[in-house]
Scaffold this motif. Structure first.
Motif, PDB file in Angstrom:
ATOM      1  N   SER A  38      39.380  62.992  63.632  1.00 15.13           N
ATOM      2  CA  SER A  38      39.643  62.185  62.806  1.00 15.13           C
ATOM      3  C   SER A  38      38.762  61.090  62.452  1.00 15.13           C
ATOM      4  O   SER A  38      38.506  60.415  63.502  1.00 15.13           O
ATOM      5  CB  SER A  38      41.187  61.645  63.141  1.00 15.13           C
ATOM      6  OG  SER A  38      42.306  62.547  63.123  1.00 15.13           O
ATOM      7  N   SER A  96      42.284  58.605  55.880  1.00 13.56           N
ATOM      8  CA  SER A  96      41.939  59.485  57.206  1.00 13.56           C
ATOM      9  C   SER A  96      41.550  60.958  56.740  1.00 13.56           C
ATOM     10  O   SER A  96      42.096  61.353  55.762  1.00 13.56           O
ATOM     11  CB  SER A  96      43.366  59.577  58.080  1.00 13.56           C
ATOM     12  OG  SER A  96      43.124  60.663  59.045  1.00 13.56           O
ATOM     13  N   GLN A  98      40.716  64.433  58.305  1.00  8.99           N
ATOM     14  CA  GLN A  98      41.085  65.414  59.552  1.00  8.99           C
ATOM     15  C   GLN A  98      40.523  66.852  59.650  1.00  8.99           C
ATOM     16  O   GLN A  98      40.653  67.453  58.652  1.00  8.99           O
ATOM     17  CB  GLN A  98      42.751  65.442  59.716  1.00  8.99           C
ATOM     18  CG  GLN A  98      43.228  64.012  59.508  1.00  8.99           C
ATOM     19  CD  GLN A  98      44.601  64.228  58.832  1.00  8.99           C
ATOM     20  OE1 GLN A  98      44.904  65.115  58.409  1.00  8.99           O
ATOM     21  NE2 GLN A  98      45.264  62.766  58.594  1.00  8.99           N
ATOM     22  N   LEU A 360      45.942  66.555  67.405  1.00 10.36           N
ATOM     23  CA  LEU A 360      45.612  65.845  66.075  1.00 10.36           C
ATOM     24  C   LEU A 360      46.258  64.329  66.017  1.00 10.36           C
ATOM     25  O   LEU A 360      45.905  63.543  65.766  1.00 10.36           O
ATOM     26  CB  LEU A 360      45.959  66.653  64.998  1.00 10.36           C
ATOM     27  CG  LEU A 360      45.783  66.065  63.566  1.00 10.36           C
ATOM     28  CD1 LEU A 360      44.450  65.651  63.161  1.00 10.36           C
ATOM     29  CD2 LEU A 360      46.168  66.950  62.376  1.00 10.36           C
ATOM     30  N   GLU A 364      44.648  60.606  65.526  1.00 14.90           N
ATOM     31  CA  GLU A 364      45.078  59.766  64.883  1.00 14.90           C
ATOM     32  C   GLU A 364      45.747  58.425  65.221  1.00 14.90           C
ATOM     33  O   GLU A 364      45.406  57.387  64.836  1.00 14.90           O
ATOM     34  CB  GLU A 364      46.188  60.359  63.784  1.00 14.90           C
ATOM     35  CG  GLU A 364      45.729  61.537  62.910  1.00 14.90           C
ATOM     36  CD  GLU A 364      45.256  61.170  61.594  1.00 14.90           C
ATOM     37  OE1 GLU A 364      46.023  60.278  60.814  1.00 14.90           O
ATOM     38  OE2 GLU A 364      43.859  61.029  61.393  1.00 14.90           O
TER      39      GLU A 364
END
Length: 430
Positions: A38, A96, A98, A360, A364
């Protein structure tokens, strides 16, 4: 027979800083075959003025139209050819990018996201087409009751502030963007001092630092970002009569921000009120009275301010009575039974630990914590803060929530549901 020794907690994700201010977080997870990357900018729609409303979201779309030496198709094909996925999201306070991939895909993921952040093409023809796409997204949100009701409540809660404007902007505001103005906006939005490169999963720390230095270490200081004005809860009513099968209600009360000492008290109050099937609102409004099929409570927090929210869907004829039931449950939130608090703590910690099973989500979360607190937080550190909340803390939070005697409420649905707004206010404040 002696009890087994408790397992030592895994260390929190490790934080590093490049010379130009870019921060790098590494969270290796033994046994995983995949990695999540991220790249998060600690800026979003909150720094937009009214004339540039929606530009952060529009820019997030535009960078995928071509960046560096890759076309729009090249970007996704390169990532997917190695088994990866790429996505992006714009919020009020963060943007963000990703990438999820097999372990060997980290190098490509870093290179591609670096191009998106630093070298988007931003060509005029692409911008004209993407404005049409975003205009359709805006129209879709207006046509979707589940989206529109929250947008109306947000407008009422933070009227006159960027937090009260939709992240998508308006067709008029995005229409003002040009390739040149978006390029200048990118320079401020994705500046290195606001950037966190966060990876979790099958990642080697030295390898990640080398890639971060290669791909982000040469970023020059960005343009000064507009200062976000302090947020204040305004409150008010938004009511729209619409031919729908069900009435939709959202109620917001002023609460605390993510860095406030009462943050976890707020999360626990939301859990007790409407966090599950054992919650007060579910049991009283649905199970006991049959007034609503869907009802829940939630906490939404920003750096300096937050809200305690309730969402409900009901028959229009039941809206006013349901509003009064919600008001009564809110008034009782300072008196919490020990089993309720214990259940809420268990649910909150379970949700936290379950989310940490996703690479993930870990990447984050670590980036968000670095942007807010200056460092990643360990799970046990957070769990200890949850466990430390006492009934007196919930009572104090209740006083803070009700002291302004202010509420934001949105009602969307048949005309018969609209009086629910006044019914709620009378029931809550007299």
């Amino acid at each position: 027979m002696s009890a087994p020794s408790p397992k030592p907690e895994l260390p929190a994700a490790r934080l590093h800083r490049l010379a130009n201010g870019v921060r790098v977080v590494c969270d290796p997870l033994p046994g995983l075959q995949t990695v999540a990357l991220s790249v998060v900018a600690g800026r979003g729609a909150r720094i937009e003025d009214e004339g540039r409303s929606g530009w952060s979201h529009l820019l997030e779309h535009m960078v995928f139209k071509g960046a560096g030496a890759r076309s729009a198709r090249d970007i996704v094909e390169a990532i997917e050819a190695e088994g990866g996925q790429i996505n992006a999201a714009t919020g009020y306070e963060r943007t963000s990018f990703q990438v999820r991939a097999l372990a060997d895909g980290l190098e490509l993921g870093s290179a591609v996201t670096a191009d998106l952040v630093q070298r988007p093409r931003l060509e005029g023809d692409d911008l004209r087409r993407e404005k049409q796409v975003v205009a359709q997204e805006i129209a879709e949100a207006a046509d979707t009751p589940d989206d529109l009701i929250f947008e109306l409540a947000q407008q009422a809660a933070f009227a006159g502030h960027p937090l009260g404007r939709p992240i998508l902007g308006t067709t008029a505001s995005i229409g003002r963007a040009t390739p040149e103005s978006l390029s200048a906006w990118r320079d401020a939005l994705y500046a290195p001092e606001a950037l966190v490169v966060s990876a979790a999963g099958a990642v080697d720390e030295d390898r990640l630092l080398g890639l971060a230095e290669r791909d982000f270490g040469a970023m020059a200081p960005g343009a000064a970002a507009p200062a976000s004005p302090p947020a204040a809860f305004a409150g008010g009513l938004r009511r729209i009569a619409k031919s729908l099968e069900q009435a939709n209600l959202v109620i917001l009360l002023p609460a605390v921000g993510a860095s406030d000492p009462d943050y976890f008290a707020l999360r626990l109050v939301a859990e007790i009120l409407g966090g599950g099937m054992a919650s007060r609102l579910f049991q009283e409004a649905r199970e006991k009275r049959g007034l609503a099929y869907a009802i829940d409570a939630y906490a939404e927090t920003y750096a300096d301010v937050g809200v305690l929210g309730v969402f409900a869907g009901c028959a229009a004829a039941d809206a006013a009575e349901l509003a009064r039931v919600i008001a009564a449950e809110l008034q009782g939130m300072a008196q919490v039974r020990a089993p309720e608090l214990a259940r809420a703590k268990a649910q909150l910690k379970a949700a936290m630990f379950m989310s940490r099973e996703s690479a993930l989500a870990r990447a984050e979360q670590a980036a968000a914590q670095v942007l807010l607190f200056g460092r990643p937080l360990g799970p046990q550190e957070i769990a200890d803060q949850v466990d430390a909340v006492a009934p007196a803390d919930l009572a104090r939070l209740a006083d803070r929530v009700f002291a302004p005697r202010c509420v934001a409420m949105a009602v969307l649905g048949p005309k018969a549901a609209l009086p629910a707004a006044e019914a709620f206010q009378r029931a809550l404040f007299g």
